[in-house]
Motif scaffolding. Structure first.
Motif, short mmCIF file in Angstrom:
data_model
loop_
_atom_site.label_atom_id
_atom_site.label_comp_id
_atom_site.label_asym_id
_atom_site.label_seq_id
_atom_site.Cartn_x
_atom_site.Cartn_y
_atom_site.Cartn_z
N LEU A 245 12.03 70.71 21.62
CA LEU A 245 12.26 70.73 23.04
C LEU A 245 13.20 71.63 23.19
CD1 LEU A 245 12.28 67.35 24.43
CD2 LEU A 245 10.28 68.74 24.20
N ASP A 246 12.89 73.07 23.63
CA ASP A 246 13.73 74.22 23.50
C ASP A 246 14.31 74.12 24.95
OD1 ASP A 246 15.04 76.41 22.96
OD2 ASP A 246 13.30 77.92 23.20
N GLU A 247 15.62 74.59 25.19
CA GLU A 247 16.35 74.65 26.47
C GLU A 247 16.29 73.29 27.12
OE1 GLU A 247 16.41 78.28 28.83
OE2 GLU A 247 14.88 79.37 27.65
N ILE A 248 16.71 72.34 26.19
CA ILE A 248 16.60 70.94 26.94
C ILE A 248 17.55 70.85 28.25
CG2 ILE A 248 18.52 70.22 25.30
CD1 ILE A 248 15.55 68.13 25.98
N ASN A 249 18.56 71.65 28.21
CA ASN A 249 19.51 71.58 29.39
C ASN A 249 19.11 72.18 30.72
OD1 ASN A 249 19.75 73.78 27.59
ND2 ASN A 249 21.39 74.59 28.90
N HIS A 299 24.53 69.96 33.76
CA HIS A 299 23.08 70.35 33.21
C HIS A 299 22.59 69.48 32.33
CE1 HIS A 299 24.61 74.84 34.21
NE2 HIS A 299 24.31 74.09 35.15
N MET A 300 23.49 68.65 31.89
CA MET A 300 22.83 67.41 30.87
C MET A 300 23.66 66.41 30.90
SD MET A 300 22.66 67.98 26.69
CE MET A 300 21.43 67.24 25.60
N ARG A 301 23.02 65.18 30.59
CA ARG A 301 23.60 63.89 30.62
C ARG A 301 24.27 63.43 29.58
NH1 ARG A 301 20.63 59.47 34.12
NH2 ARG A 301 21.11 58.38 32.49
#
Length: 472
Positions: A245-249, A299-301
Motif C-alpha cells: 500500500l503506497d502512500e498509506i498516509n 494524516h495517520m492514525r
C-alpha cells in the motif's frame, strides 16, 4: 428592440445554473422527451472523454453505444417513467472507449407527461479496469536486494534491517522521501521471503478517490448497489502473498480505521456483504512523510502506525549517502548505454564535483533522470560534460552558487552590528561586503561576478561606485 428586464434576469439565472453545473463533482446529463441532449456538464465531458459539440442537441443513442444486454438508463427513464438509483452502467463513447458509471436517473414530468430525464453519474471506469485487469501475478516483481546500489554505511544498515524482515510475516512500514526507492525495498523483501511464490500486488492509495479505493481493497458483494457483482478486492487477490500500500498516509482516517481492523482480525468484509472472509496477506506500507509528523498533522492514525510499524525501515535520502553517487551513476550510464546503444564511459570532473555538491531533493530518481537527460543531449561523446546536463539542473546549481549560507549571514550580523542601526544602512553594509566577497572569489572579474549576482555589468559597476568598492 430593447429586451424586457425579466428576460435579462432569466439570462442571469441561467448563467448561474450553468456555472454551478460545471463546478459540481458529478456528471450531469439531461435529455428532452425525444432523447436529445439539452444539458451536459463539464464533469460528464471529462468522464466520457467527449466534447460538448459531439453530444449537445444530438440524440444520445446516435452518440453512445450500449452492450446488447443493457440499455441507456436515460432512455429507460423516458420510456418507463421510473426513477432508478445507484445503477451501474457500462457503455461506449463515439470513439469506442468503454465507460462505467454509477447513475441516479430521474424522469421529468409536466402535467403527468414525461418531457425529459436527467442523470447524475459517478465515474467508476478506473475501478472497473483495475478489477478486471491482471494487476499483478506471480513472478512479476523485478527487484531483489542485489538491485540496491550502494556501499555507504547508511544504505548498508537499511539493507540489513530489511533483510531481517524477510524471516517473518510481520507487517512492514517503509519510510522515505519521494524517489528513494521504497518499492524497490518492498519487492526485495517479498522476493526474499517465504511468500515469493505468492502474488505481489501494489496499489497507490493516493491514485483513487476514497469511495473507489474501499471497493478496490475489500471487494464487492452482488447487490451492494444496482449492477454490483461479486468481485474480490486486493486483499483476497493477494492471498498467500504481499500487498504493498503506497502512500498509506493519503487514506482518509475512516478508511484507515477499516484497514486497521483488517490487519488486526486478518479478515475482510466485502462491501454489501454480511460475513467476514479470512485472508493470509502480508502488508507492506510506504509513506513519504515522517510518521510522527503524519500523526501530528492528522494524516495517520496512531494505532494504525503502531500496527503497521512492527518493522519500520527508514530509507536515507541521497544527500545523506553521497558516497553512493558514483556507483549509482555507473548503473544508470550502463542502463541507458544499453537502451540508447551508446558508449558513454563516465562523467567529467566538473560534473562529478557538482553532483557531490548538489542536495538531490528528488533523490535517486532525480539522479537517474538527469543522467538520462544528459545522454539525450550527447552525440558521439564518451564523457558527460556540464553542458550536457539539463538546463533546470544547471540553473539550480548556479542559484546555489549565488546563495550565501544563513550561518554566514548570522555571523556577519553578529560581527558587524554592535548596536542597532537603521535597516537601510545595515543592508548597504551587507551588500558591500557580499559584492566584495564575490569579487574576491572571481579574481575581481566584473563580468563573471555580475553574472553570478544576476546583474548586468553596468549595474554592478554602478553599485560598486555607489558603495565605494575598489578593485584590488
Amino acid at each position: 428592440m430593447e429586451q424586457p428586464k425579466d428576460v435579462h434576469y432569466l439570462q442571469y439565472i441561467n448563467q448561474i445554473y450553468e456555472r454551478i453545473l460545471d463546478e459540481v463533482d458529478v456528471g450531469v446529463h439531461a435529455v428532452d422527451e425525444t432523447g436529445k441532449t439539452i444539458i451536459y456538464n463539464k464533469k460528464m465531458m471529462q468522464m466520457e472523454s467527449m466534447d460538448i459539440q459531439d453530444v449537445l442537441n444530438k440524440n444520445l443513442l446516435e452518440v453512445f453505444m450500449f452492450k446488447d444486454d443493457q440499455t441507456s438508463t436515460l432512455v429507460k427513464a423516458l420510456q418507463e417513467g421510473k426513477e432508478t438509483k445507484n445503477v451501474k452502467q457500462t457503455y461506449f463513447n463515439n470513439k469506442g472507449r468503454e465507460i462505467t458509471t454509477i447513475n441516479n436517473t430521474i424522469p421529468i414530468f409536466e402535467e403527468n407527461k414525461i418531457n425529459g430525464a436527467v442523470e447524475i453519474a459517478k465515474d467508476v471506469t478506473k475501478l472497473e479496469r483495475l478489477m478486471k485487469g491482471n494487476i499483478t501475478s506471480k513472478g512479476t516483481t523485478r527487484f531483489t536486494f542485489d538491485n540496491i546500489t550502494g556501499s555507504s554505511p547508511a544504505i548498508k544498515e537499511v539493507i540489513e534491517a530489511a533483510k531481517r524482515a524477510t524471516r517473518t510475516s510481520s507487517y512492514v512500514l517503509i519510510v522515505g522521501e519521494t524517489g528513494t526507492g521504497k518499492e524497490l525495498f518492498a519487492q526485495s523483501i517479498h522476493n526474499a521471503s517465504n511468500r515469493l511464490s505468492g502474488p505481489f500486488i501494489s496499489q497507490n492509495c493516493a491514485a483513487l478517490p476514497d469511495n473507489l479505493i474501499e471497493s478496490l481493497l475489500f471487494g464487492t458483494k452482488r447487490g451492494a448497489f444496482t449492477g454490483a457483482v461479486d468481485h474480490p478486492g486486493l486483499f483476497e487477490q493477494a492471498e498467500g502473498g504481499t500487498l504493498l500500500l503506497d502512500e498509506i498516509n493519503s487514506l482518509n482516517l475512516s478508511l484507515q480505521a477499516k484497514l486497521l481492523r483488517v490487519l488486526q482480525e486478518k479478515t475482510i468484509r466485502r462491501i454489501g456483504d454480511t460475513k467476514d472472509t479470512p485472508v493470509d496477506v502480508r502488508v507492506i506500507a510506504n509513506m513519504n512523510e515522517d510518521p510522527i509528523d503524519a500523526i501530528a498533522n492528522n494524516h495517520m492514525r496512531k494505532d494504525l502506525y503502531y500496527r503497521l510499524g512492527v518493522v519500520t525501515v527508514f530509507i536515507p535520502p541521497l544527500r545523506e549517502r553521497k558516497q553512493d553517487i558514483p556507483l549509482l551513476v555507473q548503473d544508470f550510464i550502463k542502463k541507458y548505454n544499453e537502451r540508447f546503444n551508446m558508449q558513454v564511459k563516465g562523467l567529467s570532473d566538473e560534473v562529478k564535483q557538482s553532483f557531490l555538491e548538489y542536495d538531490w531533493h528528488g533523490n535517486v530518481r532525480e539522479l537517474e533522470h538527469i543522467i538520462e537527460a544528459a545522454m539525450n543531449n550527447m552525440l558521439d561523446e564518451e564523457v558527460i560534460m556540464y553542458t550536457h546536463l539539463p538546463f533546470q539542473y544547471r540553473n539550480k546549481m548556479q542559484l546555489k552558487e549565488r546563495m550565501i549560507p544563513i550561518s554566514s549571514v548570522e555571523s556577519f550580523i553578529n560581527e558587524s552590528v554592535e548596536v542597532a542601526v537603521p535597516l537601510k544602512d545595515q543592508l548597504e553594509i551587507f551588500e558591500k561586503s557580499y559584492i566584495e566577497h564575490v569579487l574576491k572569489k572571481n579574481d575581481s572579474n566584473i563580468s563573471r561576478t555580475a553574472k553570478l549576482l544576476g546583474l548586468s555589468r553596468q549595474s554592478l559597476q554602478y553599485r560598486m561606485k555607489k558603495l565605494n568598492i575598489d578593485l584590488k
